[in-house]
Scaffold this motif. Structure first.
Motif, PDB file in Angstrom:
ATOM      1  N   PRO A  13     165.605-113.182 -24.969  1.00 18.56           N
ATOM      2  CA  PRO A  13     165.098-112.653 -26.235  1.00 18.56           C
ATOM      3  C   PRO A  13     165.473-111.191 -26.479  1.00 18.56           C
ATOM      4  O   PRO A  13     165.476-110.738 -27.619  1.00 18.56           O
ATOM      5  CB  PRO A  13     163.583-112.816 -26.106  1.00 18.56           C
ATOM      6  N   SER A  14     165.824-110.474 -25.434  1.00 21.89           N
ATOM      7  CA  SER A  14     166.158-109.060 -25.605  1.00 21.89           C
ATOM      8  C   SER A  14     167.567-108.841 -26.126  1.00 21.89           C
ATOM      9  O   SER A  14     167.807-107.949 -26.929  1.00 21.89           O
ATOM     10  CB  SER A  14     165.999-108.323 -24.273  1.00 21.89           C
ATOM     11  N   CYS A  15     168.515-109.666 -25.669  1.00 22.76           N
ATOM     12  CA  CYS A  15     169.911-109.444 -26.062  1.00 22.76           C
ATOM     13  C   CYS A  15     170.489-110.588 -26.882  1.00 22.76           C
ATOM     14  O   CYS A  15     171.661-110.531 -27.263  1.00 22.76           O
ATOM     15  CB  CYS A  15     170.765-109.205 -24.821  1.00 22.76           C
ATOM     16  N   ASP A  16     169.732-111.632 -27.127  1.00 20.59           N
ATOM     17  CA  ASP A  16     170.179-112.813 -27.887  1.00 20.59           C
ATOM     18  C   ASP A  16     171.438-113.445 -27.301  1.00 20.59           C
ATOM     19  O   ASP A  16     172.270-113.985 -28.019  1.00 20.59           O
ATOM     20  CB  ASP A  16     170.415-112.482 -29.360  1.00 20.59           C
ATOM     21  N   GLY A  17     171.591-113.379 -26.004  1.00 23.86           N
ATOM     22  CA  GLY A  17     172.725-114.015 -25.344  1.00 23.86           C
ATOM     23  C   GLY A  17     173.952-113.144 -25.181  1.00 23.86           C
ATOM     24  O   GLY A  17     174.890-113.517 -24.501  1.00 23.86           O
ATOM     25  N   PHE A  18     173.970-111.974 -25.809  1.00 23.86           N
ATOM     26  CA  PHE A  18     175.094-111.044 -25.656  1.00 23.86           C
ATOM     27  C   PHE A  18     174.710-110.043 -24.570  1.00 23.86           C
ATOM     28  O   PHE A  18     174.301-108.916 -24.849  1.00 23.86           O
ATOM     29  CB  PHE A  18     175.405-110.341 -26.980  1.00 23.86           C
ATOM     30  N   ALA A  19     174.847-110.454 -23.323  1.00 23.90           N
ATOM     31  CA  ALA A  19     174.280-109.728 -22.196  1.00 23.90           C
ATOM     32  C   ALA A  19     175.086-108.520 -21.735  1.00 23.90           C
ATOM     33  O   ALA A  19     174.541-107.601 -21.153  1.00 23.90           O
ATOM     34  CB  ALA A  19     174.087-110.681 -21.024  1.00 23.90           C
ATOM     35  N   SER A  20     176.370-108.520 -21.957  1.00 22.64           N
ATOM     36  CA  SER A  20     177.209-107.408 -21.521  1.00 22.64           C
ATOM     37  C   SER A  20     178.038-106.909 -22.694  1.00 22.64           C
ATOM     38  O   SER A  20     178.597-107.697 -23.442  1.00 22.64           O
ATOM     39  CB  SER A  20     178.153-107.843 -20.400  1.00 22.64           C
ATOM     40  N   VAL A  21     178.109-105.606 -22.814  1.00 23.45           N
ATOM     41  CA  VAL A  21     178.892-105.007 -23.889  1.00 23.45           C
ATOM     42  C   VAL A  21     179.739-103.881 -23.325  1.00 23.45           C
ATOM     43  O   VAL A  21     179.404-103.276 -22.322  1.00 23.45           O
ATOM     44  CB  VAL A  21     177.998-104.447 -25.025  1.00 23.45           C
ATOM     45  N   ALA A  22     180.857-103.620 -23.973  1.00 22.54           N
ATOM     46  CA  ALA A  22     181.710-102.486 -23.620  1.00 22.54           C
ATOM     47  C   ALA A  22     181.477-101.400 -24.656  1.00 22.54           C
ATOM     48  O   ALA A  22     181.624-101.631 -25.852  1.00 22.54           O
ATOM     49  CB  ALA A  22     183.168-102.889 -23.589  1.00 22.54           C
ATOM     50  N   VAL A  23     181.103-100.230 -24.192  1.00 27.64           N
ATOM     51  CA  VAL A  23     180.788 -99.113 -25.073  1.00 27.64           C
ATOM     52  C   VAL A  23     181.843 -98.025 -24.870  1.00 27.64           C
ATOM     53  O   VAL A  23     182.120 -97.630 -23.742  1.00 27.64           O
ATOM     54  CB  VAL A  23     179.387 -98.545 -24.749  1.00 27.64           C
ATOM     55  N   THR A  24     182.438 -97.565 -25.974  1.00 27.36           N
ATOM     56  CA  THR A  24     183.427 -96.496 -25.848  1.00 27.36           C
ATOM     57  C   THR A  24     182.702 -95.173 -25.641  1.00 27.36           C
ATOM     58  O   THR A  24     181.676 -94.907 -26.248  1.00 27.36           O
ATOM     59  CB  THR A  24     184.324 -96.396 -27.096  1.00 27.36           C
ATOM     60  N   ILE A  25     183.253 -94.363 -24.750  1.00 27.05           N
ATOM     61  CA  ILE A  25     182.638 -93.065 -24.478  1.00 27.05           C
ATOM     62  C   ILE A  25     183.431 -91.940 -25.135  1.00 27.05           C
ATOM     63  O   ILE A  25     183.152 -90.770 -24.914  1.00 27.05           O
ATOM     64  CB  ILE A  25     182.486 -92.825 -22.967  1.00 27.05           C
ATOM     65  N   ILE A  37     182.607 -98.008 -20.910  1.00 27.94           N
ATOM     66  CA  ILE A  37     181.701 -98.357 -19.831  1.00 27.94           C
ATOM     67  C   ILE A  37     181.105 -99.723 -20.185  1.00 27.94           C
ATOM     68  O   ILE A  37     181.060-100.111 -21.345  1.00 27.94           O
ATOM     69  CB  ILE A  37     180.574 -97.316 -19.635  1.00 27.94           C
ATOM     70  N   THR A  38     180.654-100.453 -19.186  1.00 26.69           N
ATOM     71  CA  THR A  38     180.033-101.750 -19.411  1.00 26.69           C
ATOM     72  C   THR A  38     178.532-101.603 -19.246  1.00 26.69           C
ATOM     73  O   THR A  38     178.057-101.061 -18.248  1.00 26.69           O
ATOM     74  CB  THR A  38     180.560-102.788 -18.417  1.00 26.69           C
ATOM     75  N   ALA A  39     177.791-102.083 -20.232  1.00 27.26           N
ATOM     76  CA  ALA A  39     176.330-102.027 -20.180  1.00 27.26           C
ATOM     77  C   ALA A  39     175.793-103.456 -20.129  1.00 27.26           C
ATOM     78  O   ALA A  39     176.232-104.323 -20.880  1.00 27.26           O
ATOM     79  CB  ALA A  39     175.790-101.311 -21.407  1.00 27.26           C
ATOM     80  N   HIS A  40     174.864-103.696 -19.213  1.00 24.68           N
ATOM     81  CA  HIS A  40     174.259-105.017 -19.052  1.00 24.68           C
ATOM     82  C   HIS A  40     172.807-104.989 -19.516  1.00 24.68           C
ATOM     83  O   HIS A  40     172.132-103.970 -19.396  1.00 24.68           O
ATOM     84  CB  HIS A  40     174.291-105.463 -17.593  1.00 24.68           C
ATOM     85  N   CYS A  41     172.330-106.121 -20.017  1.00 26.82           N
ATOM     86  CA  CYS A  41     170.939-106.250 -20.450  1.00 26.82           C
ATOM     87  C   CYS A  41     170.023-106.099 -19.231  1.00 26.82           C
ATOM     88  O   CYS A  41     170.215-106.781 -18.218  1.00 26.82           O
ATOM     89  CB  CYS A  41     170.731-107.621 -21.105  1.00 26.82           C
ATOM     90  N   PRO A  42     169.012-105.231 -19.291  1.00 22.81           N
ATOM     91  CA  PRO A  42     168.126-105.041 -18.143  1.00 22.81           C
ATOM     92  C   PRO A  42     167.173-106.214 -17.907  1.00 22.81           C
ATOM     93  O   PRO A  42     166.660-106.381 -16.810  1.00 22.81           O
ATOM     94  CB  PRO A  42     167.349-103.771 -18.488  1.00 22.81           C
ATOM     95  N   VAL A  43     166.962-107.046 -18.912  1.00 25.15           N
ATOM     96  CA  VAL A  43     166.025-108.168 -18.761  1.00 25.15           C
ATOM     97  C   VAL A  43     166.677-109.338 -18.032  1.00 25.15           C
ATOM     98  O   VAL A  43     166.131-109.886 -17.082  1.00 25.15           O
ATOM     99  CB  VAL A  43     165.485-108.614 -20.133  1.00 25.15           C
ATOM    100  N   CYS A  44     167.884-109.729 -18.462  1.00 31.35           N
ATOM    101  CA  CYS A  44     168.544-110.901 -17.871  1.00 31.35           C
ATOM    102  C   CYS A  44     169.629-110.518 -16.866  1.00 31.35           C
ATOM    103  O   CYS A  44     170.283-111.391 -16.304  1.00 31.35           O
ATOM    104  CB  CYS A  44     169.119-111.784 -18.963  1.00 31.35           C
ATOM    105  N   HIS A  45     169.870-109.241 -16.665  1.00 29.52           N
ATOM    106  CA  HIS A  45     170.856-108.726 -15.709  1.00 29.52           C
ATOM    107  C   HIS A  45     172.270-109.212 -15.999  1.00 29.52           C
ATOM    108  O   HIS A  45     173.038-109.518 -15.097  1.00 29.52           O
ATOM    109  CB  HIS A  45     170.458-109.085 -14.283  1.00 29.52           C
ATOM    110  N   GLY A  46     172.599-109.334 -17.270  1.00 27.02           N
ATOM    111  CA  GLY A  46     173.958-109.669 -17.664  1.00 27.02           C
ATOM    112  C   GLY A  46     174.288-111.146 -17.701  1.00 27.02           C
ATOM    113  O   GLY A  46     175.434-111.509 -17.854  1.00 27.02           O
ATOM    114  N   THR A  47     173.297-112.028 -17.595  1.00 27.28           N
ATOM    115  CA  THR A  47     173.592-113.463 -17.636  1.00 27.28           C
ATOM    116  C   THR A  47     173.451-114.047 -19.034  1.00 27.28           C
ATOM    117  O   THR A  47     174.066-115.058 -19.341  1.00 27.28           O
ATOM    118  CB  THR A  47     172.668-114.248 -16.696  1.00 27.28           C
TER     119      THR A  47
END
Length: 61
Positions: A13-25, A37-47
């Motif tokens: 419910p926190s990321c709606d299934g989009f668990a990992s994203v690439a963010v430009t710095i 950098i790659t950021a993972h959802c803290p609730v589902c740990h990137g799954t």
């Protein structure tokens, strides 16, 4: 003959299934690639899914 329907996956419910994203710095490296950098959802740990909650017998009512 009917087909077996698999149970629906439990989407986080926190990321709606989009668990990992690439963010430009910002900026580019010497080879011209964007720095990310790659950021993972803290609730589902990137799954992208969460486990089902167990229902305790006798709870409530």
């Amino acid at each position: 003959m009917t087909q077996h329907t698999p149970p629906a996956s439990r989407i986080c419910p926190s990321c709606d299934g989009f668990a990992s994203v690439a963010v430009t710095i910002g900026g580019r490296d010497p080879r011209g690639h964007l720095r990310t950098i790659t950021a993972h959802c803290p609730v589902c740990h990137g799954t992208g899914t969460v486990t089902a909650r167990r229902v305790r017998e006798g709870a409530g009512a």
